[in-house]
Scaffold this motif. Structure first.
Motif, PDB file in Angstrom:
ATOM      1  N   LEU A 234      66.478  82.859  33.027  1.00 44.45           N
ATOM      2  CA  LEU A 234      64.968  83.852  32.472  1.00 44.45           C
ATOM      3  C   LEU A 234      64.555  82.891  31.681  1.00 44.45           C
ATOM      4  CD1 LEU A 234      65.961  87.458  31.250  1.00 44.45           C
ATOM      5  CD2 LEU A 234      64.213  86.336  33.171  1.00 44.45           C
ATOM      6  N   ASP A 235      65.869  81.920  31.169  1.00 47.83           N
ATOM      7  CA  ASP A 235      64.842  80.218  30.351  1.00 47.83           C
ATOM      8  C   ASP A 235      63.694  79.016  31.958  1.00 47.83           C
ATOM      9  OD1 ASP A 235      65.333  78.783  28.046  1.00 47.83           O
ATOM     10  OD2 ASP A 235      65.945  77.529  29.689  1.00 47.83           O
ATOM     11  N   LEU A 236      64.513  78.927  32.087  1.00 46.30           N
ATOM     12  CA  LEU A 236      63.927  78.547  33.878  1.00 46.30           C
ATOM     13  C   LEU A 236      62.446  79.298  33.593  1.00 46.30           C
ATOM     14  CD1 LEU A 236      67.150  76.991  36.006  1.00 46.30           C
ATOM     15  CD2 LEU A 236      65.866  75.904  33.878  1.00 46.30           C
ATOM     16  N   VAL A 237      62.574  80.199  34.005  1.00 42.80           N
ATOM     17  CA  VAL A 237      61.330  80.874  34.458  1.00 42.80           C
ATOM     18  C   VAL A 237      60.823  80.059  32.736  1.00 42.80           C
ATOM     19  CG1 VAL A 237      60.265  83.061  33.791  1.00 42.80           C
ATOM     20  CG2 VAL A 237      62.330  82.682  35.575  1.00 42.80           C
ATOM     21  N   ALA A 238      60.826  80.650  31.776  1.00 44.39           N
ATOM     22  CA  ALA A 238      60.163  80.488  30.735  1.00 44.39           C
ATOM     23  C   ALA A 238      59.412  79.247  31.046  1.00 44.39           C
ATOM     24  CB  ALA A 238      60.701  81.481  29.308  1.00 44.39           C
ATOM     25  N   GLN A 239      60.514  77.939  30.965  1.00 42.15           N
ATOM     26  CA  GLN A 239      60.081  76.339  31.200  1.00 42.15           C
ATOM     27  C   GLN A 239      58.553  76.371  32.197  1.00 42.15           C
ATOM     28  OE1 GLN A 239      63.140  73.165  31.294  1.00 42.15           O
ATOM     29  NE2 GLN A 239      64.282  75.353  31.167  1.00 42.15           N
TER      30      GLN A 239
ATOM     31  N   TRP B 278      68.808  66.386  38.290  1.00 40.82           N
ATOM     32  CA  TRP B 278      68.124  68.167  39.270  1.00 40.82           C
ATOM     33  C   TRP B 278      68.311  69.094  38.249  1.00 40.82           C
ATOM     34  CZ3 TRP B 278      71.273  72.008  41.148  1.00 40.82           C
ATOM     35  CH2 TRP B 278      70.882  72.857  42.191  1.00 40.82           C
ATOM     36  N   PHE B 279      69.709  69.360  37.909  1.00 41.92           N
ATOM     37  CA  PHE B 279      70.333  70.198  36.539  1.00 41.92           C
ATOM     38  C   PHE B 279      69.329  70.212  35.962  1.00 41.92           C
ATOM     39  CE2 PHE B 279      74.230  68.532  37.126  1.00 41.92           C
ATOM     40  CZ  PHE B 279      74.744  68.609  36.001  1.00 41.92           C
ATOM     41  N   SER B 280      69.208  69.620  34.830  1.00 40.60           N
ATOM     42  CA  SER B 280      68.783  68.845  34.051  1.00 40.60           C
ATOM     43  C   SER B 280      67.286  69.658  32.751  1.00 40.60           C
ATOM     44  CB  SER B 280      68.412  67.719  33.043  1.00 40.60           C
ATOM     45  OG  SER B 280      67.301  67.115  33.789  1.00 40.60           O
ATOM     46  N   PRO B 281      67.008  70.248  33.630  1.00 38.45           N
ATOM     47  CA  PRO B 281      66.471  71.531  32.524  1.00 38.45           C
ATOM     48  C   PRO B 281      67.237  72.437  32.033  1.00 38.45           C
ATOM     49  CG  PRO B 281      64.857  71.077  34.627  1.00 38.45           C
ATOM     50  CD  PRO B 281      66.257  70.566  34.678  1.00 38.45           C
ATOM     51  N   ILE B 282      68.463  72.741  32.623  1.00 35.41           N
ATOM     52  CA  ILE B 282      69.442  73.758  32.392  1.00 35.41           C
ATOM     53  C   ILE B 282      69.349  73.730  31.021  1.00 35.41           C
ATOM     54  CG2 ILE B 282      71.654  75.138  32.089  1.00 35.41           C
ATOM     55  CD1 ILE B 282      71.572  74.798  35.146  1.00 35.41           C
ATOM     56  N   ASN B 283      69.363  74.768  29.997  1.00 35.25           N
ATOM     57  CA  ASN B 283      69.277  74.329  28.737  1.00 35.25           C
ATOM     58  C   ASN B 283      70.171  73.839  28.014  1.00 35.25           C
ATOM     59  OD1 ASN B 283      69.109  74.837  25.856  1.00 35.25           O
ATOM     60  ND2 ASN B 283      67.216  75.444  26.385  1.00 35.25           N
ATOM     61  N   ARG B 284      71.320  73.521  27.493  1.00 36.06           N
ATOM     62  CA  ARG B 284      72.401  72.650  27.282  1.00 36.06           C
ATOM     63  C   ARG B 284      72.891  73.649  26.402  1.00 36.06           C
ATOM     64  NH1 ARG B 284      77.151  70.086  29.375  1.00 36.06           N
ATOM     65  NH2 ARG B 284      78.718  71.424  28.413  1.00 36.06           N
ATOM     66  N   PRO B 285      72.077  73.793  24.696  1.00 37.90           N
ATOM     67  CA  PRO B 285      72.489  74.256  23.719  1.00 37.90           C
ATOM     68  C   PRO B 285      72.399  75.909  23.839  1.00 37.90           C
ATOM     69  CG  PRO B 285      70.892  72.982  22.874  1.00 37.90           C
ATOM     70  CD  PRO B 285      70.917  72.693  24.461  1.00 37.90           C
ATOM     71  N   LEU B 286      71.542  76.291  24.800  1.00 39.05           N
ATOM     72  CA  LEU B 286      71.731  77.650  24.742  1.00 39.05           C
ATOM     73  C   LEU B 286      72.534  78.402  26.226  1.00 39.05           C
ATOM     74  CD1 LEU B 286      69.917  80.716  25.461  1.00 39.05           C
ATOM     75  CD2 LEU B 286      68.498  79.605  27.516  1.00 39.05           C
TER      76      LEU B 286
END
Length: 374
Positions: free
Chosen positions: A101-106, A13-21
């Motif tokens: 904001l990164d999730l919004v971009a996705q 579920w939380f994998s869309p969180i960009n780990r490098p970011l």
């Protein structure tokens, strides 16, 4: 999503969180410096878990760490509520805001937002909601003698099939007027903006029109209006008046002409809608304004199903952080729906997730896709 994963449902579920970011932000803000135990990756997982389970206090979250599965997920055997409190109060809100904001971009990419808006005009709905706070613990947010609160100013993207998601947010004290936020939220000429009477500003409407931004809003019934021309309407139209007007008094009058529509809502109340679009049908304008209800449903959903009623910290930073974490959770649910082409509601997705949190991810994925698990 990868259906054949060894991840738990929680991890998937939380994998869309960009780990490098995420790691870059931790490094930039030096959030793991001098940390011996509660690293940011573990803390983020605890905050997400707390939102899913609507955990009401840091003490309750500290107690939850005794759960074996949560220990494995976070790498923590125990953590004190005081350590959690120090963390939530010191992390800069920019950290959570950037992840949001990164999730919004996705989501933009998943919905082909940039491509679709060339075919249709996406709606962006602007509104705000006040989140009450305890006056004793949050004196910095006092807006009345007996009340404290923060105001979440939000812009919601509304697309076909009921898909909606927040794409920009501003947090202020509750005494901040909505009208001043239009300048912040209106920044895309390819969209149509929808907002209510709290944003009435004739000068701003003139500026938006001259700059090429389109909007629909609600005009107060006692507004001074001078009719320049009336347009004909179909007999079966719910709109009973469609006019070209100038708004305002001679001392404070709009420089541009606008379109004023009068109609009744479902409760029989008369609505006066103002827009600078003259190229679409009156019925469509009325329908566009009705979509404003989506942001009311968003605020209602957040307040009912996410943890923004009781706050973990007393500082302004802690309160803002918790609100952004709640919006991150909402975006993760949107991405779960998009990634699986699911027809499940966000509430169903969240409920199935909580029921299978520590089980293999494929169980949760099949459930929200609508497939039965053998």
């Amino acid at each position: 999503m990868d259906k054949f994963t060894r991840k738990t449902s929680f991890e998937q579920w939380f994998s869309p969180i960009n780990r490098p970011l995420f790691d870059d932000l931790v490094k930039t803000h030096q959030l793991n410096h001098y940390t011996k135990k509660l690293y940011m990756a573990s803390f983020m997982k605890l905050l997400l878990y707390a939102q899913l389970h609507e955990t009401e206090s840091l003490r309750a979250l500290s107690d939850a760490v005794f759960l074996e599965e949560l220990q494995r997920a976070t790498g923590l055997e125990s953590i004190s509520f005081s350590q959690l409190g120090r963390r939530i109060n010191t992390i800069p809100t920019e950290f959570f805001q950037t992840i949001f904001l990164d999730l919004v971009a996705q989501i933009h990419r998943k919905t082909n937002f940039q491509t679709r808006r060339k075919v249709t005009t996406p709606l962006k709905i602007i509104d705000s909601s006040t989140l009450p706070l305890n006056l004793t613990n949050h004196k910095w947010a006092e807006f009345r003698k007996t009340k404290s609160g923060v105001k979440l100013h939000l812009r919601l993207v509304f697309m076909e099939k009921g898909l909606s998601y927040p794409d920009k947010a501003v947090l202020t004290n509750a005494n901040e007027h909505d009208r001043g936020q239009l300048e912040v939220f209106v920044d895309d000429k390819e969209c149509m903006y929808v907002f209510d009477r709290g944003y009435l500003d004739y000068r701003r409407f003139d500026q938006m029109t001259e700059d090429g931004y389109f909007f629909v809003t609600r005009l107060r019934k006692n507004a001074v209006v001078r009719v320049l021309e009336s347009f004909s309407l179909p007999e079966d139209s719910p709109v009973f008046s469609d006019e070209m007007v100038v708004i305002g008094t001679p001392q404070n009058r709009s420089e541009n002409v606008f379109r004023l529509l009068k109609l009744q809502d479902t409760k029989g109340n008369e609505l006066h809608l103002l827009t600078n679009r003259f190229d679409i049908d009156a019925d469509e304008i009325a329908e566009i304004y009705q979509s404003r209800w989506a942001i009311e449903l968003f605020f209602k959903w957040m307040k009912q199903h996410l943890n923004i009623k009781k706050f973990f910290g007393h500082s302004e930073q802690a309160v803002h952080n918790q609100v952004y974490v709640a919006m991150i959770v909402y975006c993760l649910n949107v991405l779960a729906q998009l990634n699986t082409n699911s027809e499940r509601s966000y509430l169903q997705i969240s409920r199935y997730l909580k029921a299978s949190l520590w089980k293999s991810a494929h169980i949760w994925l099949r459930k929200i896709e609508g497939n039965s698990v053998p």
